[in-house]
Write an enzyme that holds these catalytic residues in place. Structure first.
Site, short mmCIF file in Angstrom:
data_model
loop_
_atom_site.label_atom_id
_atom_site.label_comp_id
_atom_site.label_asym_id
_atom_site.label_seq_id
_atom_site.Cartn_x
_atom_site.Cartn_y
_atom_site.Cartn_z
CE LYS A 119 41.07 2.18 -130.49
NZ LYS A 119 40.19 2.59 -129.52
CE LYS A 167 43.81 7.56 -121.86
NZ LYS A 167 44.64 5.93 -122.07
CE LYS A 195 49.94 2.77 -123.60
NZ LYS A 195 48.83 2.90 -122.45
CB SER A 254 41.28 -1.42 -128.60
OG SER A 254 40.70 -0.94 -127.61
CG HIS A 267 52.94 8.35 -136.58
ND1 HIS A 267 52.33 8.67 -135.27
CD2 HIS A 267 53.18 7.01 -136.62
CE1 HIS A 267 52.48 7.43 -134.67
NE2 HIS A 267 52.80 6.52 -135.52
P1 NAD Z 1 39.23 1.57 -113.21
O1 NAD Z 1 38.55 2.90 -112.99
O2 NAD Z 1 38.58 0.37 -113.79
O3 NAD Z 1 40.15 1.16 -111.79
C1 NAD Z 1 40.62 1.89 -111.28
C2 NAD Z 1 40.90 1.27 -109.92
O4 NAD Z 1 41.72 2.07 -109.07
C3 NAD Z 1 39.46 1.36 -109.23
O5 NAD Z 1 39.18 0.21 -108.32
C4 NAD Z 1 39.52 2.59 -108.03
O6 NAD Z 1 38.89 2.43 -106.85
C5 NAD Z 1 41.11 2.27 -107.67
N1 NAD Z 1 41.58 3.74 -107.24
C6 NAD Z 1 41.33 4.86 -107.36
N2 NAD Z 1 42.27 5.86 -106.94
C7 NAD Z 1 42.87 5.08 -106.08
C8 NAD Z 1 43.86 5.39 -104.92
N3 NAD Z 1 44.07 6.81 -104.73
N4 NAD Z 1 44.46 4.25 -104.33
C9 NAD Z 1 44.16 3.00 -104.60
N5 NAD Z 1 43.37 2.78 -105.75
C10 NAD Z 1 42.64 3.66 -106.35
O7 NAD Z 1 40.31 1.90 -114.34
P2 NAD Z 1 41.17 1.07 -115.32
O8 NAD Z 1 40.71 1.05 -116.70
O9 NAD Z 1 41.56 -0.29 -114.58
O10 NAD Z 1 42.57 2.00 -115.42
C11 NAD Z 1 43.87 2.04 -114.37
C12 NAD Z 1 44.84 2.44 -114.95
O11 NAD Z 1 45.11 1.51 -116.12
C13 NAD Z 1 44.88 3.90 -115.42
O12 NAD Z 1 46.23 4.54 -115.48
C14 NAD Z 1 44.39 3.57 -117.15
O13 NAD Z 1 45.01 4.88 -117.84
C15 NAD Z 1 45.43 2.40 -117.21
N6 NAD Z 1 44.98 1.72 -118.35
C16 NAD Z 1 43.62 1.40 -118.57
C17 NAD Z 1 43.37 0.59 -119.92
C18 NAD Z 1 41.95 -0.20 -120.04
O14 NAD Z 1 41.95 -0.85 -120.96
N7 NAD Z 1 41.10 0.04 -119.03
C19 NAD Z 1 44.37 0.40 -120.60
C20 NAD Z 1 45.49 0.91 -120.58
C21 NAD Z 1 45.92 1.66 -119.41
#
Ligand code: NAD
Length: 476
Positions: free
Chosen positions: A71, A107, A95, A364, A66
């Site tokens: 993104k 994604k 979102k 972003s 749409h």
């Molecule tokens: P990341 O890889 O930087 O961090 C994830 C963290 O979770 C790591 O420190 C990892 O060791 C830990 N982890 C992994 N498995 C685990 C478990 N079983 N128990 C506890 N800790 C665990 O990832 P991120 O970018 O911080 O993303 C985290 C979440 O946020 C995801 O769901 C992602 O989709 C969401 N998210 C990220 C962004 C972004 O800008 N990075 C934006 C929106 C949403």
């Protein structure tokens, strides 16, 4: 949903969508069009590494056309599936609509355990994955713009931007093909911290509304609140950092891959992150008591629980035992649809993922705009702003003198007032404004529509109405 079988992530998002969509006046055809994922591309490719060919699988889903470009982040994780990527792409659609960012939802994912490969190998794999997506226009500044997600960051975005530039040498907008890049490659200040900071901005806004705070059986402000965070990666680290350092909250627990750390007196997040970077886990840190079965800490007594790692960490198996009255979903999909129902019935307040972690895509968007404009924010107006402020201060001091008042504007005020906003301040201001506006639009629906039981349904409702309006004006 009537089944008691735990839904997949995609089924959970679908169930949450349908609950809200049933409250929107639209045709059943449009309702279905908005729910389904428009396309999912699977790429399989080989890369010669360590003397042999290793094969990898990756995905890029486009949930909604749409708005363009679409993104959404690229997840690097060995557990990635098409189902997961489609769920995440759907969340991106809602979102973006919720925070009024003009993108459709997408994604991607690469099935890889990044810890198994060294940096050079990861670069070869990432470039090859990017090549597969670029040649199909699944990475393109005007069609589809990835960003970091779990397991990927600035470094991977830099490789992707460079790969796109090599394949599109005359595209003047090449840098806008991906966001979350390092600053020297067209990134924006404040992108790395943006999702975590957005989580904090959403919480700050929640605590500005005493009625909402009361609904969560809490009182006061963020100061002194006892918080447990799961995942000290990009999102979890910055959320925990700003909550403790800037808002006086107490991070009493951190759950990581290898277990959890608990300290009712509060954990120094900067120190713990240093330990995590050095040792790959929280075990061995003296900042708190180590808990082998980390996920048990999700059930510990606290004021705010912040799942910031993975999806489905709160499901029917543990939802009943969650004590936190307020949960903010920093991760995507940490609560399954069935667990969501259990928590709602127990009176828990949940700030849902599509609202809570929208800070990342918001900044972003700012980065993408900056790349297209080819100028950093604040460059034109900063000094002019300072000069106008100086004019006012000088005039005030002149008037005080003329009126023979022995007062002047204090030096400390002058220093703060004179400073024009730089890019970081503008980005933080734009992010805060976006999160405040999104939270207010959601809470309005929560309070005014008696068929809306919680903030999640309210968030979906606001987003769906905007997506539906956009399809309708295109004639669908
Ligand atoms: P990341 O890889 O930087 O961090 C994830 C963290 O979770 C790591 O420190 C990892 O060791 C830990 N982890 C992994 N498995 C685990 C478990 N079983 N128990 C506890 N800790 C665990 O990832 P991120 O970018 O911080 O993303 C985290 C979440 O946020 C995801 O769901 C992602 O989709 C969401 N998210 C990220 C962004 C972004 O800008 N990075 C934006 C929106 C949403």
């Amino acid at each position: 949903m009537t089944s008691t079988k735990e839904p997949t992530f995609r089924e959970s998002v679908g169930a949450m969508y349908r609950q809200a969509a049933s409250l929107v006046d639209m045709s059943s055809g449009l309702r279905q069009q908005i729910e389904i994922c428009n396309s999912t591309y699977t790429v399989r490719f080989g890369v010669r590494l360590r003397g042999e060919i290793h094969n990898f699988t990756g995905y890029r889903s486009v949930h909604s056309d749409h708005a363009e470009p679409q993104k959404g982040g690229l997840r690097f994780d060995h557990r990635v599936t098409a189902d997961e990527v489609e769920a995440l792409a759907a969340l991106m659609t809602f979102k973006c609509a919720l925070v009024e960012v003009p993108f459709g939802g997408s994604k991607g994912g690469l099935c890889i355990n990044p810890r198994e490969w060294d940096e050079h190998e990861l670069e070869l794999i990432t470039r090859r994955f990017a090549f597969e997506l670029i040649k199909r226009d699944l990475i393109n500044p005007s069609q589809n713009v990835p960003a970091p997600d779990m397991g990927s960051g600035e470094r991977e975005m830099a490789w992707i931007a460079d790969q796109y530039t090599r394949m599109n040498t005359t595209d003047i907008n090449a840098r806008a093909c991906v966001t979350g890049k390092p600053l020297n490659l067209g990134g924006i200040v404040g992108r790395t911290e943006a999702t975590g900071r957005g989580v904090v901005n959403a919480l700050q806004e929640f605590f500005r509304h005493p009625e909402d705070v009361k609904r969560a059986n809490l009182s006061g402000s963020l100061e002194g609140k006892r918080i447990i965070v799961q995942g000290l990666g990009n999102v979890g680290y910055y959320a925990a950092l700003f909550l403790s350092v800037e808002n006086g909250a107490n991070i009493i627990g951190v759950i990581e891959r290898d277990g959890a750390l608990y300290n009712p007196d509060g954990i120094d997040i900067i120190e713990l992150k240093l330990h995590l970077n050095q040792h790959g886990g929280v075990k061995g840190s003296l900042l708190g008591q180590f808990v082998e079965d980390g996920s048990k800490l999700l059930e510990e007594d606290c004021d705010i629980l912040i799942p910031a790692a993975l999806e489905a960490v709160i499901d029917t198996a543990n939802a009943d035992r969650i004590k936190a009255p307020l949960i903010i979903e920093a991760a995507n999909g940490p609560i399954t649809a069935l667990a969501d129902k259990i928590l709602r019935e127990k009176g828990k307040i949940i700030i849902p993922d599509l609202l809570a972690n929208a800070g990342g895509v918001t900044v972003s968007y700012f980065e993408w705009v900056k790349n297209l404009a080819r100028i950093r924010f604040g460059r034109l107006q900063r000094r002019q702003e300072e000069n106008r402020h100086r004019l006012l201060i000088n005039e005030l001091n002149r008037l005080f003198k003329e009126a023979e008042l022995s007062i002047t504007v204090s030096d400390s005020f002058v220093q703060k007032y004179l400073r024009g906003a730089d890019e970081l301040e503008l980005v933080r201001s734009g992010l805060d404004d976006t999160m405040i506006k999104a939270y207010r639009s959601v809470r309005k629906v929560w309070y005014e529509n008696n068929k809306v039981p919680d903030l999640r349904v309210a968030s979906y409702l606001v987003a769906i109405e905007r997506v539906a309006a956009s399809y309708a004006s295109k004639g669908l």
